[in-house]
Design an enzyme around this catalytic site. Sequence first.
Site, PDB file in Angstrom:
ATOM      1  CG  ASN A 174      -1.776   0.980   1.344  1.00  0.00           C
ATOM      2  OD1 ASN A 174      -1.591   1.933   0.293  1.00  0.00           O
ATOM      3  ND2 ASN A 174      -1.829   1.578   2.284  1.00  0.00           N
TER       4      ASN A 174
ATOM      5  CG  HIS B 258      -5.601   2.080   5.098  1.00  0.00           C
ATOM      6  ND1 HIS B 258      -5.546   2.755   5.903  1.00  0.00           N
ATOM      7  CD2 HIS B 258      -4.776   0.948   4.820  1.00  0.00           C
ATOM      8  CE1 HIS B 258      -3.812   2.642   6.338  1.00  0.00           C
ATOM      9  NE2 HIS B 258      -3.644   1.420   5.822  1.00  0.00           N
TER      10      HIS B 258
ATOM     11  CD  GLU C  14      -3.198  -2.718   7.619  1.00  0.00           C
ATOM     12  OE1 GLU C  14      -2.457  -3.012   6.866  1.00  0.00           O
ATOM     13  OE2 GLU C  14      -4.097  -1.105   6.831  1.00  0.00           O
TER      14      GLU C  14
ATOM     15  CB  SER D 168       5.638  -2.126  11.976  1.00  0.00           C
ATOM     16  OG  SER D 168       5.158  -0.594  12.146  1.00  0.00           O
TER      17      SER D 168
END
Length: 254
Positions: A12, A99, A169, A215
Amino acid sequence: MSERPRPLVAGNWKMNGLRPSVDVLRGIASGVSAELRDRADLLVCPPATLVHEFADAARGSAVKIGGQDCHAKGAGAYTGDISAEMLADAGAQFVIVGHSERRQYHHESDADVHAKALAARRAGLVAIVCVGETREEREAGKVLEVVSAQLRGSVPKDSTAAELVVAYEPVWAIGTGLTPTVGDVAEVHALIRAELGKILGPAEQNQVRILYGGSVKPANAVELLRVPDVDGALVGGASLAAADFLGIASAYTS
Ligand code: PEP
């Protein structure tokens, strides 16, 4: 036991990249070994301005191209927005929806994300539906509750594994260098798998790819990608350099 889904390593790029960045895409495409091509799918989601150029540059390679968001409607008076059909027309095959940066900065609700996932299907795109808790929600012990509610609200009930990817996420892990423990990732991914069974039924449950995002770097990719029910990664910062992105994907060839 059913066969594991084919892994997906997705990048992304967020609001990064200008036309010369096509060289990074070319570097990724040319760096995919035959073994990696055999074992995993690779996807790059550049900003909308670059989808067409990237799709052209990636043609014939192992790398697919996706968008980062779409409007729920196919066309209309929505200044500045981009429809799933437009992304498909530009050469995208996937689109990220929900997102956490969209949920936070654009106040997108689960209902909005659900509508966008349906739009992706209408346009023939695979929707990557993102879910994940904030730091406050984790500290309050609400991770499983929050992620279940996001899934139930965001994933269209009749989705098939061919048109849906879920990305877990944790918001606090995005761009911070922090990651959950492998035990925490395993727990949430198992919960997502179980919830998918309730939402989609047993036939699709085990075939939907569940990505971990937050990360991910070459240094932690092997550890994170070997967690049960982790079927790939959604990578932000480390997808902007070909060597790092390929270094992450190479977890599937090591
Ligand atoms: C993301 O934004 O989807 C993400 C996972 O970012 P990063 O890899 O930079 O944490």
